[in-house]
Design a protein around this motif. Structure first.
Motif, PDB file in Angstrom:
ATOM      1  N   UNK A   1      47.277  13.647  -9.122  1.00 53.91           N
ATOM      2  CA  UNK A   1      48.023  14.128  -7.894  1.00 53.91           C
ATOM      3  C   UNK A   1      48.761  14.808  -6.974  1.00 53.91           C
ATOM      4  N   UNK A   2      48.081  16.341  -7.773  1.00 58.26           N
ATOM      5  CA  UNK A   2      48.433  17.586  -6.895  1.00 58.26           C
ATOM      6  C   UNK A   2      48.563  17.681  -5.849  1.00 58.26           C
ATOM      7  N   UNK A   3      49.427  18.095  -5.095  1.00 62.45           N
ATOM      8  CA  UNK A   3      49.946  18.721  -3.911  1.00 62.45           C
ATOM      9  C   UNK A   3      48.435  19.418  -2.703  1.00 62.45           C
ATOM     10  N   UNK A   4      47.900  19.885  -3.460  1.00 63.59           N
ATOM     11  CA  UNK A   4      46.835  20.755  -2.740  1.00 63.59           C
ATOM     12  C   UNK A   4      45.544  20.696  -3.095  1.00 63.59           C
ATOM     13  N   UNK A   5      45.542  19.155  -3.987  1.00 52.22           N
ATOM     14  CA  UNK A   5      44.040  19.066  -4.090  1.00 52.22           C
ATOM     15  C   UNK A   5      42.607  19.513  -5.100  1.00 52.22           C
ATOM     16  N   UNK A   6      42.367  19.276  -5.682  1.00 55.63           N
ATOM     17  CA  UNK A   6      41.222  19.883  -6.525  1.00 55.63           C
ATOM     18  C   UNK A   6      39.630  19.564  -6.063  1.00 55.63           C
ATOM     19  N   UNK A   7      39.442  20.549  -6.273  1.00 54.99           N
ATOM     20  CA  UNK A   7      37.461  20.456  -5.697  1.00 54.99           C
ATOM     21  C   UNK A   7      36.907  21.091  -6.671  1.00 54.99           C
ATOM     22  N   UNK A   8      35.399  20.380  -7.655  1.00 53.20           N
ATOM     23  CA  UNK A   8      34.851  20.786  -8.436  1.00 53.20           C
ATOM     24  C   UNK A   8      33.350  21.500  -8.545  1.00 53.20           C
ATOM     25  N   UNK A   9      33.468  22.118  -8.792  1.00 52.03           N
ATOM     26  CA  UNK A   9      32.011  23.424  -8.564  1.00 52.03           C
ATOM     27  C   UNK A   9      31.606  23.647  -6.848  1.00 52.03           C
ATOM     28  N   UNK A  10      30.780  23.211  -6.320  1.00 55.99           N
ATOM     29  CA  UNK A  10      30.631  23.691  -5.106  1.00 55.99           C
ATOM     30  C   UNK A  10      30.711  22.507  -4.074  1.00 55.99           C
ATOM     31  N   UNK A  11      31.510  21.587  -4.292  1.00 51.18           N
ATOM     32  CA  UNK A  11      31.179  20.286  -4.066  1.00 51.18           C
ATOM     33  C   UNK A  11      32.493  20.469  -3.018  1.00 51.18           C
ATOM     34  N   UNK A  12      32.731  19.710  -1.584  1.00 51.71           N
ATOM     35  CA  UNK A  12      33.598  19.741  -0.987  1.00 51.71           C
ATOM     36  C   UNK A  12      34.930  19.222  -0.370  1.00 51.71           C
ATOM     37  N   UNK A  13      34.500  18.124  -1.055  1.00 51.05           N
ATOM     38  CA  UNK A  13      35.496  17.065  -1.364  1.00 51.05           C
ATOM     39  C   UNK A  13      36.174  17.268  -2.570  1.00 51.05           C
ATOM     40  N   UNK A  14      37.374  16.387  -2.156  1.00 54.78           N
ATOM     41  CA  UNK A  14      38.512  16.526  -3.537  1.00 54.78           C
ATOM     42  C   UNK A  14      38.283  15.376  -4.782  1.00 54.78           C
ATOM     43  N   UNK A  15      38.813  16.106  -5.794  1.00 54.01           N
ATOM     44  CA  UNK A  15      38.782  14.819  -6.797  1.00 54.01           C
ATOM     45  C   UNK A  15      39.169  13.849  -6.307  1.00 54.01           C
ATOM     46  N   UNK A  16      39.038  11.942  -6.399  1.00 54.07           N
ATOM     47  CA  UNK A  16      39.592  11.164  -6.377  1.00 54.07           C
ATOM     48  C   UNK A  16      40.893  10.627  -6.812  1.00 54.07           C
ATOM     49  N   UNK A  17      42.279  10.861  -6.997  1.00 54.03           N
ATOM     50  CA  UNK A  17      43.286  10.762  -7.396  1.00 54.03           C
ATOM     51  C   UNK A  17      43.048   8.858  -8.570  1.00 54.03           C
ATOM     52  N   UNK A  18      43.002   9.628  -9.791  1.00 52.73           N
ATOM     53  CA  UNK A  18      43.034   8.120 -10.638  1.00 52.73           C
ATOM     54  C   UNK A  18      41.858   7.774 -11.556  1.00 52.73           C
ATOM     55  N   UNK A  19      41.060   8.905 -11.030  1.00 54.03           N
ATOM     56  CA  UNK A  19      39.691   9.071 -11.148  1.00 54.03           C
ATOM     57  C   UNK A  19      38.982  10.121 -12.189  1.00 54.03           C
TER      58      UNK A  19
END
Length: 131
Positions: free
Chosen positions: A77-95
């Protein structure tokens, strides 16, 4: 020809993970550690495998966990989010997201970390392929 071999308890007490900061204010920082089950990355000086000195990274930003022989990442639940590799989407909370050695994570707008883990140190009962 590949053959399946099995690790013994003498060589595989714990899985080993290496985190390297590729970009951002903490670029060049690296840490390698044997991890029992889980560890975190973030700005806090305590409770993280690697302290990332970047105001855009949360205190505890990303959890890395070892479950049933596989590594997973979980945004905390980070303030600025996390992206994995070249994805433009942030990781979903709790997943939880399954990792591959060499995966990159974008923690906030500037910091990029790369995760490597040693697959030759699998836990007892897991197999490894050798040439």
């Amino acid at each position: 020809e590949l053959r399946k071999t099995y690790c013994c308890s003498r060589c595989c007490s714990m899985p080993r993970i290496t985190v390297t900061v590729l970009a951002g204010p903490a670029a060049g920082a690296t840490c390698t550690k044997d991890v029992k089950q889980k560890t975190c990355l973030g700005r806090n000086k305590t409770g993280n495998l690697l302290t990332i000195r970047d105001d855009q990274v949360s205190g505890k930003h990303l959890e890395l966990s070892y479950i049933d022989g596989c590594w997973f990442a979980l945004d905390l639940n980070s303030s600025n989010g996390t992206k994995q590799n070249d994805s433009q989407s942030k990781l979903l909370e709790g997943q939880r997201y399954k990792l591959r050695s060499g995966d990159r994570f974008y923690l906030g707008p500037e910091t990029v970390v790369q995760i490597h883990f040693d697959v030759s140190r699998l836990a007892v009962g897991h197999s490894a392929l050798q040439a």
